[in-house]
Write an enzyme that holds these catalytic residues in place. Structure first.
Site, PDB file in Angstrom:
ATOM      1  N   SER A   1       5.074 -16.611  -3.171  1.00  0.00           N
ATOM      2  CA  SER A   1       5.319 -15.242  -3.586  1.00  0.00           C
ATOM      3  C   SER A   1       6.709 -15.023  -4.164  1.00  0.00           C
ATOM      4  CB  SER A   1       5.122 -14.307  -2.382  1.00  0.00           C
ATOM      5  OG  SER A   1       6.074 -14.617  -1.358  1.00  0.00           O
TER       6      SER A   1
ATOM      7  N   LYS B   1      14.814 -12.033  -4.637  1.00  0.00           N
ATOM      8  CA  LYS B   1      13.439 -11.598  -4.388  1.00  0.00           C
ATOM      9  C   LYS B   1      13.427 -10.190  -3.817  1.00  0.00           C
ATOM     10  CE  LYS B   1       9.288 -13.333  -1.967  1.00  0.00           C
ATOM     11  NZ  LYS B   1       8.788 -14.458  -1.138  1.00  0.00           N
TER      12      LYS B   1
ATOM     13  N   SER C   1       5.993 -20.190   0.045  1.00  0.00           N
ATOM     14  CA  SER C   1       6.386 -19.335  -1.072  1.00  0.00           C
ATOM     15  C   SER C   1       7.640 -19.763  -1.812  1.00  0.00           C
ATOM     16  CB  SER C   1       6.552 -17.884  -0.589  1.00  0.00           C
ATOM     17  OG  SER C   1       5.293 -17.342  -0.251  1.00  0.00           O
TER      18      SER C   1
END
Length: 506
Positions: free
Chosen positions: A232, A155, A256
């Site tokens: 996310s 990420k 997330s």
């Protein structure tokens, strides 16, 4: 001039085909809707998956922003009868490469309509919705261990040596420095034998649960085509779901990891707050931020834990409890799937008084927002216009929180943490990972976000570990079962997930 080959076309078929092609290139949604047969049996498929039913196909078109520009080189017709025909079009994309569109047409009282279509286009060498940068690999393993041969999608909040941290925002990326050393989690994964495949997209500053990045688009959800990816940790989840990487490294502040795991049928772990160092990870709300990861199978999820988690021997999970009041916070199809899981585990029901839940969720929201502004407000104060509308709205609200409001919220979070830990005790609590299946592309995710946060904020407020185990609704859409336990019981949850997966094997 386009060649038309094969059987003579029945009256009106080619006119309908070219009307469809004109509407497609003009993104004329009304015309496209008219030319596709009404009803629940119409089909449209591509490499991302199959859409079933006129309504689902129409929603997909409305959310994609048009089809790639192309020209038609050849049209092949095969007539089955005066009212049924197969049309295959060979196309050339303006950006380069050949494609193919296969359509089954049927003539009715209102003319020719498409009953089924399959679209094939050249796969992009680089899907910028999923990845910010990729390599072959981007970072090689630095050691050997339980993750030999595995690949990691990182990420875009984690430091990767030689790369900047982009945080999902082009303006931030433009001024971000190159990181000299990797984040602790990245260093441990490569030391355990894994290679970094690349750096994946995230919602801006990780301040969303949807995955719908305003700058880079929404990563695909191959398990639920036409629906959002969840965020996310969206790019990491999609990379794993697509098979581009075997491990998705992400963060979980308010859900997330758990939400994209649920939406895409993946295993995911949110770790106990503080169990995995966040050194080298861009913060959102440090009181809630945790490192997490996603995989396609439970065994690999646990092996990642062997590398990242403290070396504590797991304890058997002796009591699994389901709370009907928490199930009721989810949509009926998701609640039924989670309840079926609880029934298979013979989990007893235990009633909780959730009268304070709404005040807990609000305290979580305010405390998270105050910390988010403390983390990024200095840079964003004069740059809010660089954010997409949804994330900008959250940061604007965060900027308006007064010190007194932040202090009150922090005190409520502390009290809620104690209460939630007492409720969980030494048991494992079963609840939905998200309140619904993945919303359709183009739908307003606001209500879904609020409903999901009522569920996900419990682990966040408690600082608790939570594993998401994939399951499905009666209609076959992916959803997630969240198992929440006391602080430090991460390995217990992983062992339970592995045992559960083994029980399901034929």
């Amino acid at each position: 001039m386009t060649d038309v080959l094969g059987d003579p076309a029945p009256d009106g078929l080619l006119e309908a085909f070219w009307a469809y092609e004109t509407a497609l290139m003009g993104d004329d949604l009304a015309a496209l809707d008219r030319l596709f047969a009404e009803g629940p049996d119409t089909l449209r498929g591509d490499a991302a998956g199959l859409l079933v039913g006129h309504e689902q196909i129409s929603r997909f078109r409305g959310g994609r922003g048009g089809a790639p520009a192309r020209s038609v080189l050849e049209v092949h017709v095969r007539s089955f009868s005066h009212a049924h025909a197969l049309v295959i079009a060979i196309t050339e994309l303006e950006r380069g490469g050949r494609g193919q569109q296969t359509q089954v047409w049927r003539r009715g009282a209102d003319g020719w309509r498409v009953m089924a279509a399959h679209v094939a286009v050249p796969a992009p060498a680089f899907d910028s919705r999923v990845w910010r940068v990729v390599g072959d690999p981007l970072v090689r393993p630095t050691g050997s261990g339980p993750l030999d041969g595995e690949t990691v999608a990182v990420k875009d909040l984690f430091a990767v040596a030689g790369q900047p941290v982009g945080a999902g925002n082009p303006a931030w990326l433009e001024q971000a420095p190159v990181e000299p050393t990797p984040a602790w989690a990245v260093r441990m994964l490569t030391g355990g034998g894994a290679a970094v495949r690349g750096i994946t997209r995230t919602d801006e500053f990780a301040y969303s649960l949807a995955g719908t990045n305003a700058h880079h688009g929404t990563p695909p959800n191959p398990r639920a085509p036409g629906r959002i990816s969840g965020g996310s940790s969206s790019g990491s989840a999609s990379a794993v779901s697509l098979g581009h990487a075997s491990i998705g490294l992400g963060t979980d502040t308010g859900g997330s990891i758990r939400v994209p795991a649920a939406y895409q049928g993946l295993y995911g772990l949110r770790t106990t707050h503080g169990a995995v160092p966040t050194a080298g990870v861009m913060p959102l709300a440090p009181s809630f931020d945790t490192v997490g990861w996603l995989t396609r199978d439970a065994g690999l999820l646990a092996r990642v834990g062997d590398v990242l988690l403290p070396d504590v021997a797991p304890r058997p999970v002796r009591e699994v409890v389901v709370v009907p009041e928490l199930l009721a916070l989810a949509e009926p199809d998701v609640a039924a799937a989670v309840e079926a899981f609880a029934d298979r585990e013979s989990a007893p029901r235990e009633s909780w008084n959730l009268g304070e839940l709404e005040s807990w969720r609000e305290a979580f929201r305010v405390h998270q927002a105050a910390q988010a502004w403390a983390s990024h407000g200095a840079w964003l104060r004069t740059r809010l216009d660089v954010l997409g509308p949804d994330v900008r709205g959250r940061f604007e609200a965060a900027a308006a929180i007064s010190p007194d409001e932040a202090s009150v919220a922090a005190a409520r979070v502390t009290a809620a943490r104690q209460t939630i830990r007492e409720l969980v005790g030494d048991r494992v609590i079963v609840l939905p990972s998200a309140s619904s299946v993945a919303p359709l592309l183009g739908a307003d995710p606001g209500q879904v976000r609020d409903a999901t946060l009522r569920l996900t904020c419990l682990a966040g407020l408690g600082g608790l570990p939570a594993v998401s185990i994939p399951t499905a609704t009666a209609e076959g859409l992916p959803c997630g079962v969240s198992l929440v336990a006391a602080p430090g019981r991460d390995r217990d949850l992983l062992a339970f997930a592995v045992a559960h997966a083994e029980r399901l094997r034929p």
